[in-house]
Write an enzyme that holds these catalytic residues in place. Structure first.
Site, PDB file in Angstrom:
ATOM      1  NE  ARG A 669      -3.604  -2.147   2.787  1.00 47.83           N
ATOM      2  CZ  ARG A 669      -4.807  -2.301   2.242  1.00 47.83           C
ATOM      3  NH1 ARG A 669      -5.304  -1.337   1.466  1.00 47.83           N
ATOM      4  NH2 ARG A 669      -5.511  -3.396   2.478  1.00 47.83           N
ATOM      5  N   GLY A 671       0.820   5.906  -0.634  1.00 43.79           N
ATOM      6  CA  GLY A 671       0.013   7.094  -0.437  1.00 43.79           C
ATOM      7  C   GLY A 671      -1.024   7.292  -1.524  1.00 43.79           C
ATOM      8  CG  ASP A 800      10.427   9.736  -3.944  1.00 46.13           C
ATOM      9  OD1 ASP A 800      11.201   9.983  -2.996  1.00 46.13           O
ATOM     10  OD2 ASP A 800       9.364   9.127  -3.791  1.00 46.13           O
TER      11      ASP A 800
END
Length: 965
Positions: A669, A671, A800
């Site tokens: 899972r 964001g 990122d």
């Protein structure tokens, strides 16, 4: 008491007083040496306890020879914290110069006690915290705190008490955002004002016109908006005006022409409009930088008469008309970039008149005529880019042999001629882009001597003859595009020696003979297109070991069986037009037979037709059953219509994906949604990211939808066109018609993320990573980032980079993943939110919000530190508000402490090799972006650090070299 005795007593008192003062001065200055004991400098060798402080290097005393007047320790490689409480007790101290060192820690309010200072330089250091009040320094004339590391609110109010200030240099610090400080425009004695990159907003006030003594005004890389005020025309003494990378609008102000002393003018990366009519009067200009605006009109011919001009950069505007033909013919002209405009006419012939020019960039315009022969003798040229114009004529032969050229880009023109043997002199040449021209002749044997070549694109020309058999000598070759030419002969077997090759396209030629089996041994090959040739023989079984995102062998004369591992739906069209092929799996090919006799040909045809018909009927029945089953399912996901965009040949339907997004298949899972593992019936595994708007509040739902939409679009735009072995493969995107649900389908990487393998204790059963494996992961990930930064048409900044976004396949080969925050195109752009993950974010990005490739380099440096140390970027041991970069740098005291950084699970025999990679990591995480290498340089350094062979030790910056060597 006699007068003579009185004089002697008085003299003794004075001598005693002076001796006491001197003793105090010596002690106060000596405290500096004690505080800076960790410094590696020869400066303090002259500081001895038994000599006068006035004899110390860097110390100047007053006329009495007893009181310290100046302390100048600048650029001496000193490190530590300054004891301002002691220093500011020096009662005659007027100058304190500590710039260009490695001083750290916070600066206390004791600094304000240095009230007699006229000169203060704390710039180019590593201080932390807020700069204290300095309002007591009422006689201060020079203040340098640029690039010092201070943050928080700058004490602008302190400037009100400094009417004599001549130099104010506060730029390159992460200060709190503020409008242009009103205190600054009251400093009418200023000659030097440096406020670049320190979070200044608002507009440049009209009061700037009061600073008539200004020689230098720099306020670039801020958030300045509005027009350039007309009052700036009053600054008649300006020598340099730097306004770049802001949000300025409007036209260049009327009256700018009055700045006739201006030599350096940069207002690039803004939103300026209008023409260049005001610039034509600035005849003393040496550098004119106005790129990335919305300027229109023609380039004034007067600019061609500027006798001092050496740099001209006007790219990405809407300029029209010709370039002045005399441009660059008067001076040591160095650089021109007018790319991406609407310019026409011919290329000025004399810009390399004095053989000083390094870059000629005029791509994407409407230039016509020939390439002037004068540039064939430009021995200093490093980048020659004239692509996407309407140039014609023969390419001067010397262009191919420019000895310092790194890139020759002449693509998309009407150029003729051949690639000459001069190319043997191009020893630094890395890239040739010459596609879509009319080049002819053979590829010269001498091309192998251009040993630095990594990209060759000669597609869509009229080149002929055979490809040199020795082309495998180009060890750095990554991309080879020779498609759509007239090449003949065999494909050189030596290509299998080019270990870096990832992209080969030889389509639409007349190559004959067999496909070299050596191609199957290329470790990084990702795309292979040999279609539309005259290739014969069997498909080498060695190709089965490749992990290709594109394979095309269609329309040749190949025979025999298609290797079983290549007989998959993803390669459905890869073998068309080869009548002699057979397959046991691909239905539209004849079945392979181990015997030559048997059933007659007409019976085989009937059986084949019946077989195909049966398969078609079964498929129709299966599809009808699927629709019926689908119609009976409950839940929105099964019922809603979906739109599919595929980026590779697919062997599955959207229903296969949607039906498998179940709880039991959930593997993660995030964001923005969930990730599922989907196993298809054909044995293929996929990773599926499901992004859906689920917030109940209308406003919140819209905000969430916008964020997910942007992330989804960023990932699709980035990954849909990428073909690289070290970047995760995106098969397709699936979107519901109501835009509420979005699905991305990737290749599944069996070994999870690098973070999991390094830091997740639940993964210990998988086994640790030895140094050879870690090193190979580092190189592979670096090559993926190198491709993003340098190998795409427009650079891609990931934003990122972290170990959890580096995924590992079943062989522990890395893939860069998760492009939801990626930016494509122009670098140094601004964003209002800090993107990235704490511990990996480059320091300048945290306070300037600037996006560029060097931010990715910093993050990758942190990943390298993870691989060497086995530690996480943020751990309690580092201290409050400290990260791994700080912790590593704090350990660079001696060789023993450096070796203690290495993960204890790494074999003792490899620890010296890990230090080589640690050096690279430290360079990548330099505080200043300009000191960080490019990803191309990182890849090269990592390859030199290969633990499997003898390599040269990588040089490190001076401050780390003695400790790490």
């Amino acid at each position: 008491m006699s007068p003579e005795r009185d004089r002697k007593i008085l003299l003794l008192i004075i001598i005693g007083f002076i001796s006491g003062v001197c003793s105090d001065e010596h002690e106060l200055v000596w405290s500096l040496k004690t505080a800076l004991a960790e410094s590696n400098t020869k400066l303090f060798e002259s500081w001895k306890p038994n000599i006068s402080v006035c004899e110390f290097a860097g110390i100047t005393c007053d006329d009495t020879g007893s009181l310290v007047k100046e302390i100048d320790l600048s650029n001496q490689n000193i490190r530590g914290s300054i004891p301002f409480e002691s220093v500011c007790q020096l009662q005659s101290l007027e100058k304190l110069s500590l710039g260009f060192n490695f001083l750290h820690g916070s600066v206390t309010e004791d600094l304000n006690k240095c009230s007699r200072l006229t000169y203060l330089d704390l710039g180019n250091n590593l201080f932390t915290g807020v700069m204290p009040d300095i309002s007591s320094m009422i006689g201060l004339s020079y203040l340098y705190v640029n690039k010092s590391g201070f943050s928080g609110t700058f004490p602008w109010a302190s400037l009100e008490s400094m009417p004599e200030l001549v130099v104010l240099s506060v730029g390159d610090n992460p200060f709190d955002p503020t409008p242009f400080p009103e205190q600054v425009v009251k400093l009418t004695n200023l000659t030097w004002l440096y406020m670049a990159n320190c979070s200044i907003g608002g507009q440049i006030p009209a009061g700037i016109g009061q600073l008539t003594k200004l020689i230098n005004f720099e306020i670039s890389s801020n958030d300045i908006s509005g027009p350039i005020p007309s009052e700036i025309a009053k600054l008649l003494n300006l020598w340099q005006l730097e306004l770049f990378s802001n949000n300025l609008t409007g036209k260049l102000p009327v009256g700018l022409r009055n700045l006739t002393n201006l030599q350096f003018f940069d207002a690039s990366m803004n939103h300026l409009q209008g023409d260049l009519s005001e610039v034509k009067f600035l005849s003393q200009l040496k550098s004119l930088q106005l790129f990335e605006n919305q300027l229109t009109g023609e380039i004034p011919p007067e600019i061609g008469e500027f006798k001092q001009l050496v740099n001209l950069s006007l790219y990405r505007n809407q300029l029209t008309g010709p370039l002045p033909q005399q441009l660059g013919s008067w001076s040591d002209f160095n650089f021109i970039d007018v790319s991406e405009n609407l310019l026409n006419g011919s290329i000025p012939p004399h810009m390399c008149h004095n053989n000083k020019m390094t870059e000629l960039l005029i791509l994407q315009n409407n230039f016509t005529g020939a390439i002037p022969a004068t540039y064939a003798d430009c021995k200093t040229m490093s980048r020659f880019r004239v692509s996407n114009n309407m140039l014609s004529g023969v390419v001067p032969s010397g262009i191919w042999g420019l000895p310092k050229a790194k890139i020759i880009d002449i693509a998309n023109n009407n150029l003729e001629g051949s690639i000459t043997s001069d190319i043997q002199d191009a020893t630094t040449l890395g890239q040739i882009f010459a596609a879509h021209n009319r080049l002819s002749g053979e590829l010269p044997q001498e091309i192998v001597k251009a040993a630095s070549l990594n990209t060759i694109d000669l597609s869509h020309n009229h080149l002929s003859g055979e490809v040199p058999a020795t082309i495998g000598g180009l060890k750095h070759l990554d991309t080879l595009h020779l498609d759509n030419n007239k090449f003949i002969g065999e494909i050189p077997n030596s290509l299998g020696l080019c270990d870096s090759l990832s992209d080969i396209n030889l389509a639409f030629n007349s190559f004959s003979g067999g496909i070299p089996a050596s191609l199957g041994r290329l470790p990084t090959l990702n795309s292979l297109n040999l279609s539309s040739n005259q290739l014969s023989g069997e498909i080498p079984g060695s190709l089965s070991s490749l992990r290709l995102s594109l394979l095309d062998l269609s329309y040749n004369k190949l025979v025999g069986a298609i290797p079983e591992s290549l007989s998959i739906e993803a390669y459905n069209g890869s073998f068309a037009g080869n009548q002699g092929l057979c397959s046991q799996k691909v239905t539209y090919f004849r079945r392979c037979s181990s015997y030559s006799g048997g059933v007659s040909s007409w019976i085989r045809i009937v059986i084949s037709c019946l077989s195909v018909g049966s398969v078609v009927c079964l498929l129709i029945l299966a599809y009808l059953c699927y629709l019926k089953t689908k119609g009976g399912k409950e839940g929105a996901a099964a019922e809603m219509p979906w739109n599919v965009k595929s980026f590779h040949v697919l062997s599955f339907m959207e229903g296969d994906i949607i039906d498998s997004m179940k709880e039991e298949n959930l593997i993660g899972r995030g964001g923005s949604g969930q990730v599922y593992r989907v196993s298809l019936k054909n044995g293929m595994d996929l990773a599926v990211k499901y992004m859906r708007n689920v917030d109940s509040g209308v406003r919140a739902k819209r905000q969430l939808a916008g964020g997910i939409q942007k992330e989804f679009e960023a990932e699709v735009e980035t990954l849909s066109s990428i073909r690289h072995v070290n970047v995760v493969k995106l098969y397709c995107s699936i979107t519901s018609q109501d835009q509420e649900s979005r699905v991305l389908v990737y290749e599944y990487l069996a070994n999870g993320s690098l973070w999991d393998r390094l830091h997740d204790s639940s993964n210990q059963k998988l086994g640790g990573l030895d140094w050879i494996t870690r090193y190979e992961i580092a190189v592979g990930a670096a090559k993926g980032l190198e491709y993003l930064h340098h190998g795409c048409e427009r650079p891609i900044i990931h934003r990122d980079v972290k170990s959890s976004n580096i995924l590992l396949d079943e062989y522990l080969k890395p893939r860069i993943a998760d492009f939801g925050l990626a930016k494509i195109g122009r670098t140094d752009t601004c964003t209002q939110l800090i993107a990235g993950t704490h511990g990996y974010i480059a320091p300048e990005y945290g306070y300037t919000y600037k996006v560029n490739e060097k931010s990715d380099v910093y993050s990758f440096g942190v990943v390298l530190m993870e691989l060497v140390t086995g530690r996480k970027p943020i751990e309690a041991e580092y201290g409050e508000n400290k990260d791994m970069v700080y912790w590593v740098c704090s350990k660079l005291k001696n060789k023993e402490s450096v070796l203690s950084l290495v993960d204890s699970s790494i074999s003792e025999g490899y620890k010296e090799d890990t230090i080589k990679v640690l050096k690279i990591a430290i360079m990548c995480t330099s505080r200043l972006p300009t000191l960080r290498p490019t990803m191309r340089e990182v890849v090269k350094m990592l390859e030199e650090a290969n633990p499997c062979k003898l390599v040269a030790i990588i040089n490190l910056s001076k401050d780390k070299q003695n400790v790490l060597m």
